[in-house]
Design a protein around this motif. Structure first.
Motif, mmCIF file in Angstrom:
data_model
loop_
_atom_site.group_PDB
_atom_site.id
_atom_site.type_symbol
_atom_site.label_atom_id
_atom_site.label_comp_id
_atom_site.label_asym_id
_atom_site.label_seq_id
_atom_site.Cartn_x
_atom_site.Cartn_y
_atom_site.Cartn_z
ATOM 1 N N ARG A 203 84.800 38.143 50.124
ATOM 2 C CA ARG A 203 85.453 39.430 50.374
ATOM 3 C C ARG A 203 86.332 39.440 51.617
ATOM 4 O O ARG A 203 87.271 40.231 51.720
ATOM 5 C CB ARG A 203 84.396 40.532 50.437
ATOM 6 N N TYR A 204 86.044 38.577 52.585
ATOM 7 C CA TYR A 204 86.848 38.554 53.805
ATOM 8 C C TYR A 204 88.300 38.186 53.516
ATOM 9 O O TYR A 204 89.197 38.516 54.297
ATOM 10 C CB TYR A 204 86.235 37.572 54.803
ATOM 11 N N ALA A 205 88.542 37.554 52.381
ATOM 12 C CA ALA A 205 89.911 37.169 52.024
ATOM 13 C C ALA A 205 90.815 38.373 51.824
ATOM 14 O O ALA A 205 92.039 38.254 51.930
ATOM 15 C CB ALA A 205 89.912 36.314 50.752
ATOM 16 N N PHE A 206 90.241 39.550 51.555
ATOM 17 C CA PHE A 206 91.067 40.745 51.432
ATOM 18 C C PHE A 206 91.594 41.182 52.799
ATOM 19 O O PHE A 206 92.623 41.834 52.891
ATOM 20 C CB PHE A 206 90.243 41.883 50.801
ATOM 21 N N PRO B 31 93.611 36.745 54.398
ATOM 22 C CA PRO B 31 93.849 35.640 53.458
ATOM 23 C C PRO B 31 94.421 34.393 54.111
ATOM 24 O O PRO B 31 94.130 33.273 53.685
ATOM 25 C CB PRO B 31 94.836 36.250 52.444
ATOM 26 N N GLU B 32 95.209 34.577 55.176
ATOM 27 C CA GLU B 32 95.807 33.414 55.822
ATOM 28 C C GLU B 32 94.751 32.483 56.410
ATOM 29 O O GLU B 32 94.955 31.270 56.465
ATOM 30 C CB GLU B 32 96.759 33.867 56.934
ATOM 31 N N ALA B 33 93.618 33.040 56.831
ATOM 32 C CA ALA B 33 92.559 32.208 57.407
ATOM 33 C C ALA B 33 92.050 31.202 56.391
ATOM 34 O O ALA B 33 91.706 30.062 56.745
ATOM 35 C CB ALA B 33 91.413 33.088 57.909
ATOM 36 N N TYR B 34 92.004 31.584 55.121
ATOM 37 C CA TYR B 34 91.526 30.692 54.065
ATOM 38 C C TYR B 34 92.539 29.577 53.810
ATOM 39 O O TYR B 34 92.163 28.417 53.629
ATOM 40 C CB TYR B 34 91.275 31.487 52.785
ATOM 41 N N SER C 294 88.508 34.353 43.026
ATOM 42 C CA SER C 294 88.685 34.754 44.425
ATOM 43 C C SER C 294 89.588 33.747 45.108
ATOM 44 O O SER C 294 89.697 32.589 44.681
ATOM 45 C CB SER C 294 87.335 34.825 45.145
ATOM 46 N N LEU C 295 90.209 34.198 46.201
ATOM 47 C CA LEU C 295 91.051 33.277 46.968
ATOM 48 C C LEU C 295 90.201 32.166 47.574
ATOM 49 O O LEU C 295 90.637 31.009 47.638
ATOM 50 C CB LEU C 295 91.791 34.036 48.066
#
Length: 333
Positions: free
Chosen positions: A90-93, A96-99, A150-151
């Motif tokens: 969920r943190y990707a919302f 997203p750049e961190a992923y 998910s991303l």
């Protein structure tokens, strides 16, 4: 043996490093102290590792290739275990750049640095989320992995693809470890078990998504470490280990599920927490969240073929061990 581990301040990285140190190996750790969750917990893990003989650590980000290169060059390691990543669905919302930076660019940087001097074995942390929208279980390593939801899962799919290509092009023997819902002491505060225990002890309601109908192939941390350490010496060579083997036809590469193949309903997991705490949860039932899958169920056949065992700790035992750790670490009891 000297083993270079990325992510040693993290949940799984800490446990892998601790086990290898206990076995007499030298461990060179590399990790960044990101603020995704409580940095003091990461520092506490590192402090325990630093107390053991044979552990050295460099603080740095995977995206910083010069820093990563300096640490790798100094380590002169035999084996590399790549566990560092931006975790969580969920943190990707929010970020997203961190992923992309950690999981894609960071993995690319590591592979670029390893290609000129490949280790004896590279083990890469992947995820059960890679199976995504596949309808039928149990998930086998030979199944398609084209329907990520998910991303986070998509970046791990990218990591597997890059690892395979570098295994083919530069002869880096690589095993992708597909982790299934790992839990246990020193776990991440953003995971359900940690959150449920903290809120229940505070008398707060817990949010149960998917109306409690989700199932997960929960894997206790000690079982996961047994499997990971056991796979270090199982190289992806030219000989398949049976019909379930995911060994690549064009590269020294395979993927392996790390799970017991016994999915548990979320409500059974909650009941195990209630039993360990000796109190009932105040339950707030909610719909599924975006990116979540209804069911994860691994086939452990290949893992058994490779190391002769599969995860065995059941959730009631594993949850009780976590609660005992939580009380000691946070409540001093």
């Amino acid at each position: 043996m000297t083993i270079f581990i990325t992510g040693t301040a993290g949940f799984i990285g800490y446990h892998v490093a601790a086990r290898l140190l206990a076995l007499g190996h030298s461990v060179v750790g590399f990790d960044g102290m990101t603020s995704y969750y409580d940095v003091s917990l990461k520092r506490a893990r590192l402090a325990r590792l630093a107390a053991a003989d044979g552990f050295t650590f460099t603080e740095g980000m995977l995206e910083d290739r010069p820093a990563l290169k300096a640490a790798l060059d100094a380590a002169q390691s035999d084996v590399v275990i790549h566990l560092a990543a931006q975790a969580g669905v969920r943190y990707a919302f929010e970020a997203p750049e961190a992923y992309l930076q950690s999981n894609v660019v960071g993995t690319f940087n590591l592979l670029e640095l390893l290609k000129t001097k490949p280790p004896r074995h590279l083990l890469f942390a992947s995820t059960s989320s890679i199976y995504g929208g596949n309808a039928d279980g149990p998930s086998r390593e030979t199944d398609r992995t084209d329907f990520q939801m998910s991303l986070y899962a998509a970046t791990k799919k990218s990591g597997e693809a890059m690892c395979h290509s570098y295994a083919h092009l530069f002869g880096i023997p690589t095993t992708a470890l597909r982790f299934f819902t790992v839990y246990g002491p020193w776990g991440r505060p953003d995971m359900a078990l940690f959150t449920f225990v903290r809120k229940m002890l505070a008398g707060e309601p817990i949010d149960i998504y998917g109306e409690g109908r989700m199932r997960r192939d929960f894997t206790y941390i000690d079982d996961l470490i047994d499997a990971t350490v056991g796979l270090i010496d199982v190289l992806p060579d030219a000989r398949a280990r049976g019909p379930s083997d995911s060994l690549s036809p064009v590269a020294p590469y395979r993927a392996v599920n790390l799970a017991g193949g016994k999915p548990v309903e979320l409500m059974t997991y909650v009941e195990a927490i209630e039993a360990a705490l000796g109190q009932r949860a105040i339950k707030n039932f909610l719909p599924m969240q975006p990116g979540d899958v209804v069911d994860t169920h691994a086939s452990p056949e290949l893992l058994h073929d490779l190391v002769g065992a599969v995860p065995k700790v059941d959730v009631h035992d594993g949850v009780a061990r976590f609660v005992a750790w939580y009380r000691e670490h946070y409540q001093g009891s």
